[in-house]
Design a protein around this motif. Structure first.
Motif, PDB file in Angstrom:
ATOM      1  N   ALA A   1      15.381  43.824 -11.177  1.00 24.40           N
ATOM      2  CA  ALA A   1      15.995  43.806 -12.505  1.00 24.40           C
ATOM      3  C   ALA A   1      14.963  44.137 -13.579  1.00 24.40           C
ATOM      4  CB  ALA A   1      16.610  42.442 -12.784  1.00 24.40           C
ATOM      5  N   PRO A   2      15.352  44.950 -14.554  1.00 25.98           N
ATOM      6  CA  PRO A   2      14.427  45.241 -15.660  1.00 25.98           C
ATOM      7  C   PRO A   2      14.092  43.975 -16.447  1.00 25.98           C
ATOM      8  CG  PRO A   2      16.275  46.775 -15.653  1.00 25.98           C
ATOM      9  CD  PRO A   2      16.601  45.685 -14.672  1.00 25.98           C
ATOM     10  N   ALA A   3      12.906  43.956 -17.028  1.00 25.26           N
ATOM     11  CA  ALA A   3      12.512  42.854 -17.912  1.00 25.26           C
ATOM     12  C   ALA A   3      13.428  42.863 -19.131  1.00 25.26           C
ATOM     13  CB  ALA A   3      11.058  43.014 -18.338  1.00 25.26           C
ATOM     14  N   GLN A   4      13.593  41.724 -19.731  1.00 27.51           N
ATOM     15  CA  GLN A   4      14.422  41.584 -20.931  1.00 27.51           C
ATOM     16  C   GLN A   4      13.557  41.083 -22.086  1.00 27.51           C
ATOM     17  OE1 GLN A   4      17.706  42.508 -20.936  1.00 27.51           O
ATOM     18  NE2 GLN A   4      17.377  43.127 -18.819  1.00 27.51           N
ATOM     19  N   ALA A   5      13.961  41.420 -23.284  1.00 25.46           N
ATOM     20  CA  ALA A   5      13.265  40.929 -24.482  1.00 25.46           C
ATOM     21  C   ALA A   5      13.391  39.412 -24.530  1.00 25.46           C
ATOM     22  CB  ALA A   5      13.868  41.564 -25.721  1.00 25.46           C
ATOM     23  N   PRO A   6      12.439  38.732 -25.106  1.00 27.28           N
ATOM     24  CA  PRO A   6      11.251  39.252 -25.785  1.00 27.28           C
ATOM     25  C   PRO A   6      10.185  39.667 -24.774  1.00 27.28           C
ATOM     26  CG  PRO A   6      11.231  36.861 -25.900  1.00 27.28           C
ATOM     27  CD  PRO A   6      12.521  37.266 -25.199  1.00 27.28           C
ATOM     28  N   TYR A   7       9.520  40.772 -25.091  1.00 27.50           N
ATOM     29  CA  TYR A   7       8.466  41.321 -24.255  1.00 27.50           C
ATOM     30  C   TYR A   7       7.120  40.837 -24.782  1.00 27.50           C
ATOM     31  CZ  TYR A   7      12.319  44.505 -23.259  1.00 27.50           C
ATOM     32  OH  TYR A   7      13.541  45.025 -22.922  1.00 27.50           O
TER      33      TYR A   7
ATOM     34  N   LEU B   1      13.275  52.236  -6.622  1.00 23.50           N
ATOM     35  CA  LEU B   1      13.772  51.036  -7.308  1.00 23.50           C
ATOM     36  C   LEU B   1      15.288  51.056  -7.467  1.00 23.50           C
ATOM     37  CD1 LEU B   1      11.028  50.737 -10.078  1.00 23.50           C
ATOM     38  CD2 LEU B   1      11.375  49.177  -8.127  1.00 23.50           C
ATOM     39  N   ARG B   2      15.908  52.199  -7.119  1.00 15.98           N
ATOM     40  CA  ARG B   2      17.366  52.381  -7.236  1.00 15.98           C
ATOM     41  C   ARG B   2      17.828  52.204  -8.681  1.00 15.98           C
ATOM     42  NH1 ARG B   2      16.143  53.855  -2.699  1.00 15.98           N
ATOM     43  NH2 ARG B   2      16.976  53.041  -0.757  1.00 15.98           N
ATOM     44  N   LEU B   3      17.078  52.809  -9.610  1.00 13.92           N
ATOM     45  CA  LEU B   3      17.448  52.682 -11.017  1.00 13.92           C
ATOM     46  C   LEU B   3      18.800  53.331 -11.264  1.00 13.92           C
ATOM     47  CD1 LEU B   3      14.072  53.491 -12.817  1.00 13.92           C
ATOM     48  CD2 LEU B   3      15.019  51.252 -12.184  1.00 13.92           C
ATOM     49  N   GLU B   4      19.628  52.663 -12.038  1.00 10.69           N
ATOM     50  CA  GLU B   4      20.922  53.213 -12.413  1.00 10.69           C
ATOM     51  C   GLU B   4      20.707  54.289 -13.468  1.00 10.69           C
ATOM     52  OE1 GLU B   4      22.947  49.722 -13.791  1.00 10.69           O
ATOM     53  OE2 GLU B   4      23.591  49.171 -11.776  1.00 10.69           O
ATOM     54  N   MET B   5      21.543  55.312 -13.454  1.00  6.95           N
ATOM     55  CA  MET B   5      21.466  56.364 -14.466  1.00  6.95           C
ATOM     56  C   MET B   5      21.606  55.743 -15.847  1.00  6.95           C
ATOM     57  SD  MET B   5      21.117  59.470 -13.101  1.00  6.95           S
ATOM     58  CE  MET B   5      21.727  60.576 -14.346  1.00  6.95           C
ATOM     59  N   GLU B   6      20.834  56.250 -16.784  1.00  2.00           N
ATOM     60  CA  GLU B   6      20.971  55.813 -18.171  1.00  2.00           C
ATOM     61  C   GLU B   6      22.328  56.317 -18.682  1.00  2.00           C
ATOM     62  OE1 GLU B   6      18.900  53.827 -19.688  1.00  2.00           O
ATOM     63  OE2 GLU B   6      17.208  53.918 -18.305  1.00  2.00           O
TER      64      GLU B   6
ATOM     65  N   LEU C   1      14.309  52.712 -21.803  1.00  2.00           N
ATOM     66  CA  LEU C   1      14.706  53.149 -20.464  1.00  2.00           C
ATOM     67  C   LEU C   1      14.522  52.033 -19.447  1.00  2.00           C
ATOM     68  CD1 LEU C   1      13.086  56.708 -20.272  1.00  2.00           C
ATOM     69  CD2 LEU C   1      15.470  56.146 -20.756  1.00  2.00           C
ATOM     70  N   SER C   2      15.431  51.953 -18.491  1.00  2.00           N
ATOM     71  CA  SER C   2      15.310  50.907 -17.471  1.00  2.00           C
ATOM     72  C   SER C   2      14.035  51.098 -16.646  1.00  2.00           C
ATOM     73  CB  SER C   2      16.552  50.842 -16.588  1.00  2.00           C
ATOM     74  OG  SER C   2      16.783  52.055 -15.933  1.00  2.00           O
ATOM     75  N   LEU C   3      13.563  52.344 -16.487  1.00  2.00           N
ATOM     76  CA  LEU C   3      12.285  52.558 -15.799  1.00  2.00           C
ATOM     77  C   LEU C   3      11.172  51.821 -16.537  1.00  2.00           C
ATOM     78  CD1 LEU C   3      10.382  53.940 -13.749  1.00  2.00           C
ATOM     79  CD2 LEU C   3      10.333  55.908 -15.289  1.00  2.00           C
ATOM     80  N   PHE C   4      11.092  52.004 -17.855  1.00  2.58           N
ATOM     81  CA  PHE C   4      10.061  51.332 -18.635  1.00  2.58           C
ATOM     82  C   PHE C   4      10.235  49.821 -18.594  1.00  2.58           C
ATOM     83  CE2 PHE C   4      10.042  55.304 -21.532  1.00  2.58           C
ATOM     84  CZ  PHE C   4       9.227  55.979 -20.646  1.00  2.58           C
ATOM     85  N   ARG C   5      11.471  49.345 -18.712  1.00  5.61           N
ATOM     86  CA  ARG C   5      11.696  47.895 -18.717  1.00  5.61           C
ATOM     87  C   ARG C   5      11.411  47.267 -17.359  1.00  5.61           C
ATOM     88  NH1 ARG C   5      16.881  46.543 -19.565  1.00  5.61           N
ATOM     89  NH2 ARG C   5      17.635  48.650 -19.258  1.00  5.61           N
ATOM     90  N   THR C   6      11.637  48.011 -16.278  1.00  7.99           N
ATOM     91  CA  THR C   6      11.316  47.479 -14.949  1.00  7.99           C
ATOM     92  C   THR C   6       9.811  47.385 -14.777  1.00  7.99           C
ATOM     93  OG1 THR C   6      13.374  48.397 -14.070  1.00  7.99           O
ATOM     94  CG2 THR C   6      11.670  47.772 -12.473  1.00  7.99           C
TER      95      THR C   6
END
Length: 189
Positions: free
Chosen positions: A14-20, A175-180, A39-44
């Motif tokens: 799962a991607p990280a969530q704010a607060p970062y 990572l099986r990222l979902e399409m944005e 992007l979920s790539l960056f958040r992951t």
């Protein structure tokens, strides 16, 4: 359900969530995209500040030895060869128009061989991508053609760019990222 048994289309992490963390938040603020969130790539990758910093510090989207069109042809072809719809779609949406890539050319980045829509320099880039994808090497003939068309620094940048987006493809696919939500679907989808 354990990650090992997760459906193929579910993200593995799962991607990280704010607060970062502050340093991550500053970088994410600089990496704005059309979506509501980074992007979920960056958040992951932001789940680990060290890995996130290393990844975002290695980007090649700045003005360099290649023009925008050349850079995007290499990115699209590399992502297509690795069947990375996630990154192909992000780049198709964000950069294709500015790079002057039309629908035929975008589709050609994912088609086998070198399509007739490419000029000689662009065809050379497609051939370069195909060669490094197949063998992680360049034969002497291809190197000579690249060296005639591009500066030495640009040749180095081409190899770095193809390698970096192979890594991006591995991350997004593995990572099986979902399409944005905003991203264009790839031609093979």
């Amino acid at each position: 359900m354990s990650p090992r048994n997760a459906p193929r289309n579910a993200p593995r992490i799962a991607p990280a969530q704010a607060p970062y963390p502050p340093a991550v938040a500053r970088t994410l603020d600089q990496l704005k995209t059309p979506g509501d969130q980074p992007l979920s790539l960056f958040r992951t990758l932001a789940r680990d500040a060290r890995l996130f910093a290393r990844f975002t510090g290695a980007g090649l989207l700045d003005p360099g030895h290649l023009n925008l069109r050349e850079r995007e042809i290499v990115i699209h072809r590399t992502c297509a060869l690795n069947r990375c719809g996630y990154e192909w779609g992000v780049h198709a949406t964000i950069f294709a128009d500015a790079a002057g890539l039309d629908a035929e050319q975008l589709a050609a980045t994912a088609a086998p061989g070198i399509a007739a829509c490419w000029g000689p320099r662009e065809a050379l880039l497609i051939g370069f991508c195909d060669a490094v994808h197949a063998s992680a090497d360049l034969d002497d003939g291809l190197w000579a053609r690249l060296a005639e068309a591009f500066s030495e620094e640009a040749c180095i940048e081409l190899m770095l760019l193809a390698g970096f987006y192979r890594t991006v493809s591995l991350l997004a696919n593995g990572l099986r990222l979902e399409m944005e939500g905003f991203a264009a679907p790839p031609p093979w989808a």
